[in-house]
Design a protein around this motif. Structure first.
Motif, PDB file in Angstrom:
ATOM      1  N   LEU A 252      11.085  -8.162  12.302  1.00 31.09           N
ATOM      2  CA  LEU A 252      10.289  -7.271  11.561  1.00 31.09           C
ATOM      3  C   LEU A 252       8.734  -7.020  12.015  1.00 31.09           C
ATOM      4  N   GLN A 253       8.960  -5.620  12.063  1.00 25.84           N
ATOM      5  CA  GLN A 253       6.875  -5.036  12.600  1.00 25.84           C
ATOM      6  C   GLN A 253       6.576  -4.220  11.516  1.00 25.84           C
ATOM      7  N   LEU A 254       4.393  -4.587  11.852  1.00 27.60           N
ATOM      8  CA  LEU A 254       4.113  -4.371  10.850  1.00 27.60           C
ATOM      9  C   LEU A 254       4.131  -2.578  10.499  1.00 27.60           C
ATOM     10  N   LEU A 255       4.331  -2.290   9.343  1.00 30.60           N
ATOM     11  CA  LEU A 255       4.307  -0.696   9.421  1.00 30.60           C
ATOM     12  C   LEU A 255       2.628  -0.142   9.440  1.00 30.60           C
ATOM     13  N   LEU A 256       2.332  -1.119   7.725  1.00 30.71           N
ATOM     14  CA  LEU A 256       0.538  -0.643   7.917  1.00 30.71           C
ATOM     15  C   LEU A 256       0.228  -2.101   7.212  1.00 30.71           C
ATOM     16  N   LYS A 257      -0.995  -2.071   6.642  1.00 25.77           N
ATOM     17  CA  LYS A 257      -1.602  -3.096   5.952  1.00 25.77           C
ATOM     18  C   LYS A 257      -2.589  -2.591   4.745  1.00 25.77           C
ATOM     19  N   TYR A 258      -2.908  -2.707   3.829  1.00 18.94           N
ATOM     20  CA  TYR A 258      -3.947  -2.463   2.599  1.00 18.94           C
ATOM     21  C   TYR A 258      -4.779  -4.353   2.389  1.00 18.94           C
ATOM     22  N   THR A 259      -5.531  -4.083   2.762  1.00 13.79           N
ATOM     23  CA  THR A 259      -6.832  -4.759   2.485  1.00 13.79           C
ATOM     24  C   THR A 259      -7.871  -5.121   1.897  1.00 13.79           C
ATOM     25  N   THR A 260      -9.423  -4.258   2.208  1.00 13.66           N
ATOM     26  CA  THR A 260      -9.878  -3.765   1.373  1.00 13.66           C
ATOM     27  C   THR A 260     -10.694  -2.790   1.625  1.00 13.66           C
ATOM     28  N   GLY A 261     -10.927  -1.677   0.763  1.00 15.79           N
ATOM     29  CA  GLY A 261     -11.315  -0.416   1.295  1.00 15.79           C
ATOM     30  C   GLY A 261     -10.841   0.845   0.755  1.00 15.79           C
TER      31      GLY A 261
ATOM     32  N   PRO B 239      -6.917  -9.909  -6.325  1.00 18.87           N
ATOM     33  CA  PRO B 239      -6.859  -9.083  -5.442  1.00 18.87           C
ATOM     34  C   PRO B 239      -6.767  -8.708  -3.686  1.00 18.87           C
ATOM     35  N   PRO B 240      -5.395  -8.613  -3.835  1.00 21.21           N
ATOM     36  CA  PRO B 240      -3.929  -8.382  -3.116  1.00 21.21           C
ATOM     37  C   PRO B 240      -4.415  -8.117  -1.504  1.00 21.21           C
ATOM     38  N   TYR B 241      -3.925  -8.404  -0.672  1.00 21.69           N
ATOM     39  CA  TYR B 241      -3.136  -8.146   0.533  1.00 21.69           C
ATOM     40  C   TYR B 241      -2.339  -7.583   0.452  1.00 21.69           C
ATOM     41  N   LEU B 242      -1.706  -6.286   1.320  1.00 23.30           N
ATOM     42  CA  LEU B 242      -0.400  -6.357   0.810  1.00 23.30           C
ATOM     43  C   LEU B 242      -0.192  -5.210   2.217  1.00 23.30           C
ATOM     44  N   PHE B 243       1.140  -5.290   2.401  1.00 27.34           N
ATOM     45  CA  PHE B 243       1.933  -4.777   3.477  1.00 27.34           C
ATOM     46  C   PHE B 243       3.244  -3.936   3.914  1.00 27.34           C
ATOM     47  N   TRP B 244       3.429  -3.100   4.436  1.00 32.23           N
ATOM     48  CA  TRP B 244       4.575  -3.023   4.496  1.00 32.23           C
ATOM     49  C   TRP B 244       5.441  -3.256   5.549  1.00 32.23           C
ATOM     50  N   TYR B 245       6.574  -3.531   5.539  1.00 30.57           N
ATOM     51  CA  TYR B 245       7.239  -3.769   7.629  1.00 30.57           C
ATOM     52  C   TYR B 245       8.329  -2.769   7.413  1.00 30.57           C
TER      53      TYR B 245
ATOM     54  N   THR C  20      -7.806   3.426  -0.238  1.00 33.61           N
ATOM     55  CA  THR C  20      -6.795   3.030  -0.747  1.00 33.61           C
ATOM     56  C   THR C  20      -5.729   3.762  -0.069  1.00 33.61           C
ATOM     57  N   LEU C  21      -6.092   4.695   0.415  1.00 32.73           N
ATOM     58  CA  LEU C  21      -5.060   5.210   1.363  1.00 32.73           C
ATOM     59  C   LEU C  21      -4.909   5.135   2.881  1.00 32.73           C
ATOM     60  N   VAL C  22      -4.041   4.069   2.977  1.00 39.21           N
ATOM     61  CA  VAL C  22      -3.492   3.439   4.224  1.00 39.21           C
ATOM     62  C   VAL C  22      -3.061   4.610   5.510  1.00 39.21           C
ATOM     63  N   LYS C  23      -3.074   4.440   6.556  1.00 33.85           N
ATOM     64  CA  LYS C  23      -2.095   5.301   7.373  1.00 33.85           C
ATOM     65  C   LYS C  23      -1.186   4.074   8.179  1.00 33.85           C
ATOM     66  N   GLY C  24      -0.227   3.786   8.088  1.00 30.57           N
ATOM     67  CA  GLY C  24      -0.061   3.032   9.407  1.00 30.57           C
ATOM     68  C   GLY C  24       0.846   3.899  10.715  1.00 30.57           C
ATOM     69  N   ILE C  25       1.875   3.802  11.183  1.00 28.37           N
ATOM     70  CA  ILE C  25       2.672   4.003  12.520  1.00 28.37           C
ATOM     71  C   ILE C  25       3.637   5.087  11.762  1.00 28.37           C
ATOM     72  N   ASN C  26       3.490   5.549  12.663  1.00 34.61           N
ATOM     73  CA  ASN C  26       5.046   6.668  12.845  1.00 34.61           C
ATOM     74  C   ASN C  26       4.855   7.550  11.605  1.00 34.61           C
ATOM     75  N   GLY C  27       3.723   7.523  11.365  1.00 34.25           N
ATOM     76  CA  GLY C  27       3.806   8.727  10.806  1.00 34.25           C
ATOM     77  C   GLY C  27       3.507   8.266   9.251  1.00 34.25           C
ATOM     78  N   PHE C  28       3.821   6.952   8.857  1.00 34.78           N
ATOM     79  CA  PHE C  28       4.176   6.913   7.646  1.00 34.78           C
ATOM     80  C   PHE C  28       2.236   6.084   6.917  1.00 34.78           C
ATOM     81  N   GLU C  29       2.234   6.637   5.670  1.00 33.12           N
ATOM     82  CA  GLU C  29       1.262   5.778   4.909  1.00 33.12           C
ATOM     83  C   GLU C  29       1.789   5.361   3.307  1.00 33.12           C
TER      84      GLU C  29
END
Lengths: 117, 114
Positions: A44-53, A30-36, A55-64
């Motif tokens: 590079l700047q982190l937008l959002l990440k998924y670790t556990t829990g 089971p991975p950790y997943l990221f968008w930069y 499954t829909l992850v919200k990030g900065i600047n309105g991205f998900e």
């Protein structure tokens, strides 16, 4: 071994339109997943990440992004594109850290997003 | 927090010269990563350290490249001798053990080898 595939090295959308950037991953655990995001001449700047829990992850600047295990996907979306969203976007995958330290990230090749006025 | 600090921001040198890139990670972070970014090859991991110890250097292109982390607040990436194909943007990133591997990137060093 982990890997990331980003479909589409270049994506163009009109201002106000939906942004969809695709990412598929391969991982034996089971991975950790990221968008930069990378703006010109910046790191590079982190937008959002998924670790556990959730499954829909919200990030900065309105991205998900939504983690879909059955599809091995982690696509990035934004309902309404803004001119300031023009940048390069990288998806990354990582294995859960060991007791000895952090693990590396495996990055995709990036998607350049262009916003059409 | 000041973030990850890299110096110099730009470096222009001639082929055959030694180049040293420097990185100061975020205070308290215990992992440090060196990357290289080019148009042709994208973002490549060169080497990373956990608690100042090199863990994986399989991305270092050849013996001309070396990296050190003498303490928790400083790392160097050295190229000797430099070649035109080493021209790229070099990024340093750091990570905190409790952070699910999230990395914080510095602004990069743009290296041009003539």
């Amino acid at each position: 071994a982990q890997s990331v595939t980003q479909l589409g090295s270049h994506v163009s959308v009109s201002e106000g339109a939906l942004v969809l950037l695709r990412c598929n991953y391969s991982s034996s655990v089971p991975p950790y997943l990221f968008w930069y995001v990378q703006y010109p001449n910046q790191g590079l700047q982190l937008l959002l990440k998924y670790t556990t829990g959730a499954t829909l992850v919200k990030g900065i600047n309105g991205f998900e992004a939504e983690f879909k295990k059955s599809e091995t996907s982690f696509h990035l979306t934004k309902p309404s594109a803004h001119m300031s969203d023009a940048a390069e976007y990288f998806c990354a995958v990582s294995e859960p850290r060991s007791n000895f330290g952090n693990e590396k990230l495996t990055f995709g090749t990036g998607t350049r997003l262009t916003i059409i006025p | 927090d000041a973030g990850v600090i890299q110096s110099p921001r730009h470096e222009v040198t001639e082929m055959g010269q030694e180049v040293t890139l420097r990185c100061k990670p975020i205070s308290g972070h215990n992992s440090l990563f060196w990357y290289r970014q080019t148009m042709m090859r994208g973002l490549e991991l060169l080497i990373y350290f956990n608690n100042n110890v090199p863990i994986d250097d399989s991305g270092m292109p050849e013996d001309r490249f070396s990296a050190k982390m003498p303490n928790a607040s400083f790392s160097t990436l050295k190229i000797q001798p430099s070649e035109p194909r080493d021209s790229a943007v070099y990024f340093c990133a750091s990570s905190l053990f409790s952070s699910y591997n999230e990395q914080f990137f510095g602004p990069g060093t743009r290296l041009t080898v003539l």
